[in-house]
Design a protein around this motif. Structure first.
Motif, short mmCIF file in Angstrom:
data_model
loop_
_atom_site.label_atom_id
_atom_site.label_comp_id
_atom_site.label_asym_id
_atom_site.label_seq_id
_atom_site.Cartn_x
_atom_site.Cartn_y
_atom_site.Cartn_z
N MET A 100 2.02 72.90 -41.94
CA MET A 100 3.36 73.69 -42.67
C MET A 100 3.19 74.86 -41.86
O MET A 100 2.23 75.59 -41.96
N ALA A 101 4.34 75.45 -41.33
CA ALA A 101 4.32 76.50 -40.77
C ALA A 101 4.34 77.79 -41.78
O ALA A 101 4.80 78.04 -42.98
N SER A 102 3.47 78.82 -41.43
CA SER A 102 3.80 80.18 -42.23
C SER A 102 4.89 80.77 -42.27
O SER A 102 5.63 80.81 -41.32
N ARG A 103 5.29 81.57 -43.40
CA ARG A 103 6.51 82.03 -43.30
C ARG A 103 6.77 83.40 -42.31
O ARG A 103 7.74 83.74 -42.10
N TRP A 104 5.36 83.91 -41.77
CA TRP A 104 5.39 85.03 -41.03
C TRP A 104 5.08 84.26 -39.51
O TRP A 104 5.16 85.07 -38.51
N GLU A 105 5.34 83.24 -39.46
CA GLU A 105 5.39 82.46 -37.70
C GLU A 105 6.71 83.02 -37.15
O GLU A 105 7.58 82.24 -37.55
N PRO A 106 6.78 83.70 -36.09
CA PRO A 106 7.93 84.24 -35.33
C PRO A 106 8.38 82.82 -34.76
O PRO A 106 7.63 82.14 -34.33
N PRO A 107 9.77 82.76 -34.37
CA PRO A 107 10.57 83.70 -34.80
C PRO A 107 11.10 83.37 -36.48
O PRO A 107 10.97 82.19 -36.78
N PHE A 108 11.46 84.35 -37.17
CA PHE A 108 11.70 83.97 -38.67
C PHE A 108 13.05 85.29 -38.79
O PHE A 108 13.05 86.40 -38.01
N TRP A 109 13.76 84.96 -39.81
CA TRP A 109 14.95 85.71 -40.01
C TRP A 109 15.06 86.44 -41.14
O TRP A 109 14.53 85.87 -42.35
N ILE A 110 15.24 87.66 -41.38
CA ILE A 110 15.65 88.59 -42.55
C ILE A 110 17.17 88.74 -42.30
O ILE A 110 17.31 89.59 -41.59
N GLY A 111 17.89 88.47 -43.08
CA GLY A 111 19.61 88.71 -43.01
C GLY A 111 19.97 88.12 -41.70
O GLY A 111 19.43 87.03 -41.20
N GLU A 112 20.53 88.85 -40.96
CA GLU A 112 20.90 88.73 -39.64
C GLU A 112 20.01 89.12 -38.53
O GLU A 112 20.17 89.07 -37.10
N ARG A 113 18.85 89.78 -38.94
CA ARG A 113 18.07 90.18 -37.89
C ARG A 113 16.50 88.78 -37.74
O ARG A 113 15.94 88.60 -38.63
N MET A 114 16.59 88.74 -36.43
CA MET A 114 15.27 87.83 -35.93
C MET A 114 14.12 88.49 -35.63
O MET A 114 14.28 89.66 -35.13
N PHE A 115 13.10 88.10 -36.25
CA PHE A 115 11.79 89.03 -35.85
C PHE A 115 11.00 88.18 -35.04
O PHE A 115 10.85 86.80 -34.93
N THR A 116 10.46 88.61 -34.00
CA THR A 116 9.71 88.01 -33.07
C THR A 116 8.26 88.57 -33.11
O THR A 116 7.87 89.34 -33.92
N ASP A 117 7.25 87.70 -32.26
CA ASP A 117 5.87 88.29 -32.26
C ASP A 117 5.81 89.73 -31.73
O ASP A 117 4.97 90.37 -32.56
N GLY A 118 6.69 89.99 -31.06
CA GLY A 118 6.48 91.64 -30.61
C GLY A 118 6.99 92.76 -31.72
O GLY A 118 6.42 93.48 -31.89
N ASP A 119 7.97 91.99 -32.36
CA ASP A 119 8.45 92.94 -33.62
C ASP A 119 7.23 92.91 -34.67
O ASP A 119 6.83 93.98 -35.25
N LEU A 120 6.50 91.90 -35.02
CA LEU A 120 5.47 91.83 -35.82
C LEU A 120 4.34 92.83 -35.10
O LEU A 120 3.61 93.47 -35.97
N ASP A 121 3.92 92.53 -34.00
CA ASP A 121 3.17 93.68 -33.34
C ASP A 121 3.37 95.16 -33.59
O ASP A 121 2.66 95.77 -33.98
N LEU A 122 4.82 95.50 -33.48
CA LEU A 122 5.17 96.87 -33.73
C LEU A 122 4.99 97.17 -35.10
O LEU A 122 4.46 98.07 -35.32
N ILE A 123 5.16 96.33 -36.04
CA ILE A 123 5.08 96.43 -37.45
C ILE A 123 3.62 97.03 -37.80
O ILE A 123 3.32 97.79 -38.50
N ARG A 124 2.67 95.96 -37.33
CA ARG A 124 1.35 96.19 -37.78
C ARG A 124 0.80 97.53 -36.96
O ARG A 124 0.19 98.07 -37.62
N GLU A 125 1.14 97.54 -35.74
CA GLU A 125 0.77 98.90 -35.04
C GLU A 125 1.16 100.28 -35.72
O GLU A 125 0.34 101.15 -35.86
N THR A 126 2.26 100.03 -36.12
CA THR A 126 3.10 101.32 -36.77
C THR A 126 2.38 101.80 -37.99
O THR A 126 1.91 102.68 -38.16
N VAL A 127 2.13 100.37 -38.85
CA VAL A 127 1.57 100.92 -40.18
C VAL A 127 0.10 101.32 -40.11
O VAL A 127 -0.28 102.44 -40.72
N GLU A 128 -0.63 100.66 -39.13
CA GLU A 128 -1.99 101.34 -38.84
C GLU A 128 -2.04 102.70 -38.21
O GLU A 128 -2.87 103.46 -38.71
N ARG A 129 -0.94 102.82 -37.48
CA ARG A 129 -1.17 104.20 -36.60
C ARG A 129 -0.70 105.30 -37.48
O ARG A 129 -1.13 106.59 -37.37
#
Length: 94
Positions: A1-30
């Motif tokens: 079964m796929a994780s809910r965080w496995e890209p691509p996934f949608w929140i509303g009308e916004r599709m999130f990709t691997d790059g988006d998740l990387d940006l989120i992780r990097e921003t939170v860490e930085r």
């Protein structure tokens, strides 16, 4: 079964990709010294993630960050306490 965080996934009308998740992780860490709201606003600006009227999707982004934190994908800052309530001072004329 796929994780809910496995890209691509949608929140509303916004599709999130691997790059988006990387940006989120990097921003939170930085920018770990920012408040949750400041992090969410930064992410909304950099993803970009706005409503049709151009306003940041702040509530949605905060929810996303909290869910990712709960699932151990990122570590967001603790909620900051509210400033103590100080009633307005009345200025009276002598």
């Amino acid at each position: 079964m796929a994780s809910r965080w496995e890209p691509p996934f949608w929140i509303g009308e916004r599709m999130f990709t691997d790059g988006d998740l990387d940006l989120i992780r990097e921003t939170v860490e930085r920018f770990s010294s920012l408040s949750r709201t400041e992090l969410a606003l930064t992410l909304c600006e950099n993803l970009p993630w706005q409503a049709p009227n151009g306003q940041a999707r702040l509530h949605s982004c905060l929810s996303l960050l909290e869910e990712m934190d709960a699932d151990g994908l990122v570590k967001i800052p603790a909620k900051r306490g509210l400033a103590p309530y100080r009633p307005a001072r009345l200025h009276t004329q002598p």
